[in-house]
Write a protein that holds these residues in place. Structure first.
Motif, PDB file in Angstrom:
ATOM      1  N   ASP A 148      -3.352   6.091  -1.142  1.00 22.42           N
ATOM      2  CA  ASP A 148      -3.205   4.796  -0.485  1.00 22.42           C
ATOM      3  C   ASP A 148      -4.569   4.116  -0.390  1.00 22.42           C
ATOM      4  N   ASP A 184      -5.278  -3.748   8.080  1.00 18.70           N
ATOM      5  CA  ASP A 184      -5.571  -3.338   6.708  1.00 18.70           C
ATOM      6  C   ASP A 184      -6.870  -3.932   6.188  1.00 18.70           C
ATOM      7  N   LYS A 193       0.843  -8.228  11.248  1.00 20.18           N
ATOM      8  CA  LYS A 193       0.279  -8.256   9.898  1.00 20.18           C
ATOM      9  C   LYS A 193       0.780  -9.449   9.081  1.00 20.18           C
ATOM     10  N   TYR A 223      10.262  -2.202   9.844  1.00 21.39           N
ATOM     11  CA  TYR A 223      10.681  -0.873   9.383  1.00 21.39           C
ATOM     12  C   TYR A 223       9.521   0.107   9.214  1.00 21.39           C
ATOM     13  N   SER A 274      -2.183  -0.876  -0.718  1.00 24.67           N
ATOM     14  CA  SER A 274      -1.049  -1.284   0.125  1.00 24.67           C
ATOM     15  C   SER A 274      -1.482  -2.320   1.153  1.00 24.67           C
ATOM     16  N   TYR A 294       1.206  -2.288  -4.380  1.00 23.68           N
ATOM     17  CA  TYR A 294       2.208  -2.719  -3.413  1.00 23.68           C
ATOM     18  C   TYR A 294       2.200  -4.250  -3.518  1.00 23.68           C
ATOM     19  N   GLN A 328       0.755  -9.588   5.034  1.00 24.65           N
ATOM     20  CA  GLN A 328       2.006  -9.115   4.446  1.00 24.65           C
ATOM     21  C   GLN A 328       2.998 -10.279   4.359  1.00 24.65           C
ATOM     22  N   PHE A 368      -1.202  10.195   2.687  1.00 23.51           N
ATOM     23  CA  PHE A 368      -1.617   9.358   3.818  1.00 23.51           C
ATOM     24  C   PHE A 368      -2.299  10.226   4.882  1.00 23.51           C
ATOM     25  N   ARG A 418       3.646   4.211  11.471  1.00 26.34           N
ATOM     26  CA  ARG A 418       2.459   3.929  12.295  1.00 26.34           C
ATOM     27  C   ARG A 418       2.334   4.946  13.422  1.00 26.34           C
ATOM     28  N   LYS A 445       4.947  -6.642  -0.584  1.00 28.12           N
ATOM     29  CA  LYS A 445       4.995  -5.857   0.645  1.00 28.12           C
ATOM     30  C   LYS A 445       5.227  -6.809   1.807  1.00 28.12           C
ATOM     31  N   LYS A 481       8.438  -3.260  -1.086  1.00 30.46           N
ATOM     32  CA  LYS A 481       8.450  -2.459   0.130  1.00 30.46           C
ATOM     33  C   LYS A 481       8.746  -3.344   1.331  1.00 30.46           C
ATOM     34  N   VAL A 491      11.168   3.204   3.231  1.00 35.66           N
ATOM     35  CA  VAL A 491      10.127   3.403   4.248  1.00 35.66           C
ATOM     36  C   VAL A 491      10.599   4.197   5.466  1.00 35.66           C
ATOM     37  N   SER A 492       9.639   4.451   6.346  1.00 34.56           N
ATOM     38  CA  SER A 492       9.862   5.323   7.497  1.00 34.56           C
ATOM     39  C   SER A 492      11.030   4.880   8.383  1.00 34.56           C
ATOM     40  N   TYR A 535      10.850   9.794   1.939  1.00 34.72           N
ATOM     41  CA  TYR A 535      10.659  10.991   2.757  1.00 34.72           C
ATOM     42  C   TYR A 535      11.815  11.974   2.551  1.00 34.72           C
ATOM     43  N   ALA A 549      -6.163   1.242   1.503  1.00 34.96           N
ATOM     44  CA  ALA A 549      -6.000   0.294   2.621  1.00 34.96           C
ATOM     45  C   ALA A 549      -6.830   0.843   3.773  1.00 34.96           C
TER      46      ALA A 549
HETATM   47  C1  PBG Z   1      -0.401   0.504   5.430  1.00 36.61           C
HETATM   48  C2  PBG Z   1       0.857   1.159   5.045  1.00 36.61           C
HETATM   49  C3  PBG Z   1       2.036   1.099   5.796  1.00 36.61           C
HETATM   50  C4  PBG Z   1       2.984   1.873   5.131  1.00 36.61           C
HETATM   51  C5  PBG Z   1       2.393   2.380   3.966  1.00 36.61           C
HETATM   52  N1  PBG Z   1       1.057   1.926   3.930  1.00 36.61           N
HETATM   53  C6  PBG Z   1       2.308   0.470   7.112  1.00 36.61           C
HETATM   54  C7  PBG Z   1       1.838  -0.888   7.369  1.00 36.61           C
HETATM   55  O1  PBG Z   1       1.657  -1.720   6.480  1.00 36.61           O
HETATM   56  O2  PBG Z   1       1.634  -1.173   8.552  1.00 36.61           O
HETATM   57  C8  PBG Z   1       4.376   2.066   5.628  1.00 36.61           C
HETATM   58  C9  PBG Z   1       5.190   3.160   5.047  1.00 36.61           C
HETATM   59  C10 PBG Z   1       6.408   3.500   5.815  1.00 36.61           C
HETATM   60  O3  PBG Z   1       6.809   2.829   6.786  1.00 36.61           O
HETATM   61  O4  PBG Z   1       7.035   4.512   5.449  1.00 36.61           O
HETATM   62  N2  PBG Z   1      -1.360   0.230   4.522  1.00 36.61           N
END
Ligand code: PBG
Length: 334
Positions: A126, A138, A225, A208, A173, A200, A229, A85, A213, A203, A256, A281-282, A321, A128
């Motif tokens: 990725d 996206d 989104k 989360y 994604s 993805y 999404q 990324f 971001r 999604k 996800k 995810v993050s 991670y 997107a």
């Molecule tokens: C966006 C994308 C996102 C993540 C991966 N690709 C964020 C979003 O959709 O806003 C999130 C990954 C994470 O939170 O670890 N194309």
């Protein structure tokens, strides 16, 4: 009275198989291994730079030279794949995400360098527009709406340019309709029939993703989104999305986020014979790190339990991670 008569006569005592560590290992159903892990990494411009992401302790954005060291480390730990990324400088962002398919762009240069230095590492990219978009969405924005088909055209260019640079697998994604089929066709027409697609598929529009971001400075500049999404309340719709992506040529499907969606992972595993991936995810990472920093939970145990739950639910692959940290804790995989 003899001691035996004091006991209940039970045909089944599940505790018999929990009595010793050896017995417990023998009947263990799920084993997390390093082969299950995909390590998401952040790359930025510059040299000899690394910046910790405040909401993701111990996770850094690296300039390419340092990223290569980080990836070599991951390879030495037995990790097979990274998901890439980019942090794109503001002046290179535009509404159509043009920089996403620049053959000399940051992602393309990074793929080439990884493939040259650490060829055995599988590179997943990725697909997107959000890191490249002035709006952090996206897709292409017009009158406050996210255009679908116009965006898909750019995504196809982006995927082809990543394949050209040497990506093993491209991972859309973005959640635009029809993108997997269009990308498959575009890759095949360009001769990249060996490049795989990790879709993805399910999604969700999730809170989360916040720390991610922060890492990419890609938060949406207006709205949210939810028009592309999925609604976190929906489960059958995940099957619909997965079915479409499979019909369009996905090689791997993904759910996800992971932790709040274990039921979805389970349903999709039942539904398809394709490998199922889950993205830890993050925000899931941040929650564990924050509680551990406070001394409120046992970090290592919680990480292993969490990732094992994803595997148990049906995930064949887990983007996390924690990948390096976990690789150090696991027995070496064959
Ligand atoms: C966006 C994308 C996102 C993540 C991966 N690709 C964020 C979003 O959709 O806003 C999130 C990954 C994470 O939170 O670890 N194309």
């Amino acid at each position: 009275m003899s001691s035996t008569t004091e006991h209940l006569s039970l045909l089944h005592r599940p505790r018999r198989l929990r009595r010793t560590a050896s017995l417990r290992r023998m009947v263990r159903e799920t084993q997390l291994t390093v082969n299950d892990l995909i390590y998401p990494v952040f790359v930025m411009e510059g040299e000899n730079q690394q910046e910790e992401i405040p909401s993701m302790p111990e996770i850094y954005r690296y300039s390419l030279d340092l990223l290569l060291k980080e990836i070599a480390d991951a390879a030495n730990l037995g990790i097979n794949a990274v998901a890439l990324f980019p942090l794109i400088p503001t002046e290179k962002k535009d509404n159509a995400g043009t920089e996403s398919h620049n053959p000399d762009g940051l992602v393309q240069r990074t793929i080439k360098a990884i493939k040259q230095e650490i060829p055995e590492m599988a590179v997943i990219t990725d697909v997107a527009l959000d890191p490249f978009s002035t709006y952090g969405h996206d897709g292409i924005v017009k009158d406050g709406k996210i255009l679908n088909d116009e965006t898909v055209e750019v995504l196809v260019k982006q995927a082809i340019s990543q394949a050209e640079a040497g990506a093993d697998i491209v991972a859309p994604s973005d959640m635009m309709d029809g993108r997997v089929g269009a990308i498959r066709q575009g890759l095949d027409d360009a001769g990249y029939f060996d490049v795989g697609i990790l879709a993805y598929s399910a999604k969700y529009a999730s809170a989360y993703y916040g720390p991610f971001r922060d890492a990419l400075e890609s938060a949406p500049q207006f709205g949210d989104k939810q028009t592309y999404q999925m609604n976190p309340a929906n489960s059958r719709e995940a099957i619909k999305e997965v079915a479409l992506d499979i019909a369009e040529g996905a090689d791997i499907v993904m759910v996800k986020p992971a932790l709040a969606y274990l039921d979805i992972i389970g349903r999709i595993k039942e539904y398809t014979n394709l490998p199922v991936a889950a993205y830890n995810v993050s925000g899931e990472y941040a929650m564990v790190k924050a509680a551990a920093e406070q001394g409120w939970i046992d970090e290592k145990q919680v990480i292993l339990e969490t990732l094992t739950s994803m595997k148990r639910a049906g995930a064949d692959l887990i983007l996390t991670y924690f990948a390096k940290q976990v690789a150090l804790m696991l027995p070496k995989a064959p």
